[in-house]
Scaffold this active site. Sequence first.
Site, PDB file in Angstrom:
ATOM      1  N   ARG A 189       0.909  -1.159   0.087  1.00  0.00           N
ATOM      2  CA  ARG A 189      -0.162  -0.143   0.041  1.00  0.00           C
ATOM      3  C   ARG A 189       0.979   1.264   0.090  1.00  0.00           C
ATOM      4  O   ARG A 189       0.523   2.251   0.787  1.00  0.00           O
ATOM      5  CB  ARG A 189      -0.986   0.048   1.297  1.00  0.00           C
ATOM      6  CG  ARG A 189      -1.718  -1.141   1.292  1.00  0.00           C
ATOM      7  CD  ARG A 189      -2.376  -1.738   0.040  1.00  0.00           C
ATOM      8  NE  ARG A 189      -3.128  -3.000   0.429  1.00  0.00           N
ATOM      9  CZ  ARG A 189      -3.643  -3.535  -0.643  1.00  0.00           C
ATOM     10  NH1 ARG A 189      -3.678  -3.019  -1.794  1.00  0.00           N
ATOM     11  NH2 ARG A 189      -4.324  -4.759  -0.373  1.00  0.00           N
ATOM     12  N   ARG A 248      -2.530  -6.097  17.438  1.00  0.00           N
ATOM     13  CA  ARG A 248      -3.506  -5.383  16.425  1.00  0.00           C
ATOM     14  C   ARG A 248      -4.997  -5.938  16.847  1.00  0.00           C
ATOM     15  O   ARG A 248      -4.831  -6.846  16.859  1.00  0.00           O
ATOM     16  CB  ARG A 248      -3.249  -5.302  14.790  1.00  0.00           C
ATOM     17  CG  ARG A 248      -1.927  -4.423  14.834  1.00  0.00           C
ATOM     18  CD  ARG A 248      -1.551  -4.302  13.154  1.00  0.00           C
ATOM     19  NE  ARG A 248      -2.268  -3.554  12.528  1.00  0.00           N
ATOM     20  CZ  ARG A 248      -2.692  -4.005  11.277  1.00  0.00           C
ATOM     21  NH1 ARG A 248      -2.775  -4.838  10.929  1.00  0.00           N
ATOM     22  NH2 ARG A 248      -3.431  -3.099  10.487  1.00  0.00           N
ATOM     23  N   ASP A 307     -12.263  -1.382   7.380  1.00  0.00           N
ATOM     24  CA  ASP A 307     -10.988  -0.967   6.865  1.00  0.00           C
ATOM     25  C   ASP A 307     -10.547   0.026   6.239  1.00  0.00           C
ATOM     26  O   ASP A 307     -10.676   0.030   4.772  1.00  0.00           O
ATOM     27  CB  ASP A 307     -10.666  -2.561   5.890  1.00  0.00           C
ATOM     28  CG  ASP A 307      -9.007  -2.695   5.643  1.00  0.00           C
ATOM     29  OD1 ASP A 307      -8.413  -1.796   6.314  1.00  0.00           O
ATOM     30  OD2 ASP A 307      -8.819  -3.369   4.678  1.00  0.00           O
ATOM     31  N   ASN A 314       2.383  -7.573   7.943  1.00  0.00           N
ATOM     32  CA  ASN A 314       2.407  -8.827   7.156  1.00  0.00           C
ATOM     33  C   ASN A 314       3.776  -9.257   7.131  1.00  0.00           C
ATOM     34  O   ASN A 314       4.372  -8.797   6.358  1.00  0.00           O
ATOM     35  CB  ASN A 314       1.672  -8.864   5.760  1.00  0.00           C
ATOM     36  CG  ASN A 314       0.225  -8.509   6.023  1.00  0.00           C
ATOM     37  OD1 ASN A 314      -0.510  -9.025   6.640  1.00  0.00           O
ATOM     38  ND2 ASN A 314      -0.241  -7.775   4.859  1.00  0.00           N
ATOM     39  N   GLU A 329      -5.842 -12.199   8.010  1.00  0.00           N
ATOM     40  CA  GLU A 329      -5.611 -12.341   6.668  1.00  0.00           C
ATOM     41  C   GLU A 329      -4.436 -13.188   6.250  1.00  0.00           C
ATOM     42  O   GLU A 329      -3.757 -12.878   5.486  1.00  0.00           O
ATOM     43  CB  GLU A 329      -5.305 -10.993   5.874  1.00  0.00           C
ATOM     44  CG  GLU A 329      -6.529 -10.004   6.336  1.00  0.00           C
ATOM     45  CD  GLU A 329      -6.206  -8.584   5.724  1.00  0.00           C
ATOM     46  OE1 GLU A 329      -5.044  -7.912   5.860  1.00  0.00           O
ATOM     47  OE2 GLU A 329      -7.197  -7.899   5.428  1.00  0.00           O
ATOM     48  N   GLU A 350      -4.715   4.214   0.813  1.00  0.00           N
ATOM     49  CA  GLU A 350      -4.860   3.020   0.123  1.00  0.00           C
ATOM     50  C   GLU A 350      -6.245   2.945  -0.577  1.00  0.00           C
ATOM     51  O   GLU A 350      -6.379   2.618  -1.904  1.00  0.00           O
ATOM     52  CB  GLU A 350      -4.819   2.041   1.170  1.00  0.00           C
ATOM     53  CG  GLU A 350      -5.422   0.578   0.473  1.00  0.00           C
ATOM     54  CD  GLU A 350      -5.218  -0.603   1.672  1.00  0.00           C
ATOM     55  OE1 GLU A 350      -4.936  -0.165   2.620  1.00  0.00           O
ATOM     56  OE2 GLU A 350      -5.742  -1.669   1.225  1.00  0.00           O
ATOM     57  N   GLU A 370      -5.682   3.496  15.482  1.00  0.00           N
ATOM     58  CA  GLU A 370      -4.578   3.231  14.131  1.00  0.00           C
ATOM     59  C   GLU A 370      -5.428   3.990  13.060  1.00  0.00           C
ATOM     60  O   GLU A 370      -6.694   3.738  12.682  1.00  0.00           O
ATOM     61  CB  GLU A 370      -4.658   1.803  13.832  1.00  0.00           C
ATOM     62  CG  GLU A 370      -3.664   1.484  12.689  1.00  0.00           C
ATOM     63  CD  GLU A 370      -3.501   0.190  12.285  1.00  0.00           C
ATOM     64  OE1 GLU A 370      -3.817  -0.961  13.210  1.00  0.00           O
ATOM     65  OE2 GLU A 370      -2.919  -0.161  11.296  1.00  0.00           O
ATOM     66  N   TRP A 388     -14.229 -11.640   0.677  1.00  0.00           N
ATOM     67  CA  TRP A 388     -13.650 -10.649   1.666  1.00  0.00           C
ATOM     68  C   TRP A 388     -14.629 -10.209   2.573  1.00  0.00           C
ATOM     69  O   TRP A 388     -14.490  -9.547   3.704  1.00  0.00           O
ATOM     70  CB  TRP A 388     -12.859  -9.487   1.032  1.00  0.00           C
ATOM     71  CG  TRP A 388     -11.681 -10.083   0.660  1.00  0.00           C
ATOM     72  CD1 TRP A 388     -11.143 -10.435  -0.682  1.00  0.00           C
ATOM     73  CD2 TRP A 388     -10.454 -10.347   1.322  1.00  0.00           C
ATOM     74  NE1 TRP A 388      -9.893 -10.914  -0.720  1.00  0.00           N
ATOM     75  CE2 TRP A 388      -9.417 -10.827   0.267  1.00  0.00           C
ATOM     76  CE3 TRP A 388     -10.208 -10.076   2.614  1.00  0.00           C
ATOM     77  CZ2 TRP A 388      -8.213 -11.177   0.658  1.00  0.00           C
ATOM     78  CZ3 TRP A 388      -8.650 -10.579   2.988  1.00  0.00           C
ATOM     79  CH2 TRP A 388      -7.641 -11.328   2.170  1.00  0.00           C
TER      80      TRP A 388
HETATM   81  C1  BDP Z   1      -5.691  -3.526   4.689  1.00  0.00           C
HETATM   82  C2  BDP Z   1      -4.729  -3.771   3.444  1.00  0.00           C
HETATM   83  C3  BDP Z   1      -3.678  -4.868   3.820  1.00  0.00           C
HETATM   84  C4  BDP Z   1      -3.357  -4.657   5.114  1.00  0.00           C
HETATM   85  C5  BDP Z   1      -4.278  -4.841   6.136  1.00  0.00           C
HETATM   86  C6  BDP Z   1      -3.992  -4.582   7.643  1.00  0.00           C
HETATM   87  O1  BDP Z   1      -5.330  -3.797   2.174  1.00  0.00           O
HETATM   88  O2  BDP Z   1      -2.688  -4.699   2.841  1.00  0.00           O
HETATM   89  O3  BDP Z   1      -2.465  -5.942   5.442  1.00  0.00           O
HETATM   90  O4  BDP Z   1      -5.310  -3.778   5.933  1.00  0.00           O
HETATM   91  O5  BDP Z   1      -4.222  -3.502   8.176  1.00  0.00           O
HETATM   92  O6  BDP Z   1      -6.267  -2.174   4.631  1.00  0.00           O
HETATM   93  O7  BDP Z   1      -3.430  -5.413   8.028  1.00  0.00           O
END
Ligand code: BDP
Length: 653
Positions: free
Chosen positions: A134, A293, A339, A176, A260, A367, A361, A514
Amino acid sequence: MFETRDLCWLTKKVQNPGISTWYMTEESESPILKTIVREMPLLFEGISQSQEPDASITFSLSNKAETNGSYLIEKTMHGYRVTSGSYEGLLYGMYGLHRLLLAGDTTLFPYESRPDQNIRMVDHWDNYDGSIERGYAGNSIFYHNNSFRGDMELVMQYSRLLASVGINAVSINNVNVHKLESFFIKEEAITEIKKIAEIFSSYGIKTFLSINFAAPITVGGLATADPLSMEVGNWWKEVISNLYRIIPDFGGLLVKADSEGEPGPFTYGRNHDEGANMLARAIKPFGGLIIWRCFVYDCTQDWRDRSLDRARAAYDIFKDLDGCFEENAILQIKNGPIDFQIREPISPLFGALKKTNQILEFQITQEYTGHQKDICYLVPMWKEVLDFDTRHRDNDLVKHIIKENSPNKSCSGIAAVVNVGMDYNWTGNKLAQANLYGYGRLIWNNELSSQEISEEWTRLSFDLNDGDLRKVSSILTTSRDTYEDYTCPLSVGFMCKPSLHYGPDVDGYEYDKWGTYHYADRDGVGRDRTMATGTGFTRQYSEERCKEYESLETCPDELLLFFHHVPYTHVLHSGKTVIQHIYDTHFKGVEKVKEYQAIWDSLKEVLDEKAYENVKTRLIQQEKNATDWRDQVNTYFYRKSGIEDERGRRIFD
Ligand code: BDP
């Protein structure tokens, strides 16, 4: 050719012949004081350090035992005196004085400043290969091609930018944590990270790392990462003690678990407090923090069972764990329940968690908000979040809750995914610098207005008369509404291109796994999250907010489709029908972008060419993007509903 990087809001020096010397009452080897020595001539033209106390600017440490960076600037016979109870405060005072003198308003002194939030953090989603998850401003400033870039001058320039707006913590790798980055906790990498951390630390900034919860297996070769296994706990203790041996003032670890595809305690039938506390206990002897988180959800559950609701996940998982975390563990909660959309309600965890350290956060990187091609100044959105009253108690504003509901106040604050990269101006779009600047300023002083911040940034960044300055500021302060207008109507969300998250794809996520569905059909649109007929998400709010969102009578227009499924003919509080609102806002959004272009063109002669061209090119892309959104969204809803635009505009223009 080597291109010097944009110094952003630190470009200008204070030009005041009366300010010629500065004096520091302290004699110490503190790296922060050395930073002040280096910075002063960069901020004040022609200034030199003096050994005499009657200098134009003096810095002195007061005996107030304050560690949060507060400072006081007073006028003196010779000029100004900056006092603070901490070295960090003196550093912030120096930047504060620079900013105030450039603004030219001397009526402000004596000027006392104390941060409203304790932890003021930015998170990098940078990968070791140099890419940024992102990221929209070039590659990582830390890594290149699976190695440390090693450009310490760059790290220093970045530290200045962060410290000048009061940031005191930074996490330097993606949440990640892929295979290569999971080895960042090994000695070879820590030695490199130490070089980065030392520079940050000389600007009062603590370094954090994101870790992979399965590292005991992938890095340590153990058979399990079960947080209750003694072997696992000991393994982490060893890793952490090694980290602190090399970087004694290391900040701590950031963890994305069970989300995720990332591993986490659920794999072992354990809960998130068990995962976080195991790490917190291991890091406690070193004064470190575990930031855990709350962005935890099963990304396929709504797909398997459409009565389930991703918006509920964080609260469902963490609410019952309130009060169960170690004193150095902190929960990091995204501002909204889904998100980082352009419009979402507040996360219901705020106000509901009453005995848990917490960090709010945000996302500075754009993004879902235009990829730093489209202009989208996010301070107005962040202000709405901070000023939001959860109504759990009287006057229960998010900006106060963060600290008040954290048992250990020093373990509370705000973090945001940052927007910088290797682009010469750091943020791709010059105007996106205002988001980094504004983020720092706002989380230090929660009372500043969006407009004050945008004017301040514009003044520090360009040489403009008041009228022109207000033109730039007017683009910034309206840009969030504009982006919302031409993209997602009434908080419906996720009509963007899957994975990419730029540009329209009205059904792109609708039949995907999703869990972000808008449920548009021929009769209506919106996700029913009510208790009466929907997913029951409204129940997660305080009684008063729950009632407000549950009822069509009281649900705010801008959040309507987040909470309700309504017919296209439903009449909003504004008096318009939903369908007409969709048509109108999408036409209006494109018109606003054209207005921005005209305003920007009118500034051609007074802006530096590089900045002018940079934004001009992006405004052309923004117009194309806005037009695509308008045409696709309007056509889509026209075909679904069969209802004509009452103003007779053709959907395609
Ligand atoms: C989402 C993003 C992804 C992130 C995730 C996160 O698309 O790339 O890994 O959040 O916050 O917005 O972990």
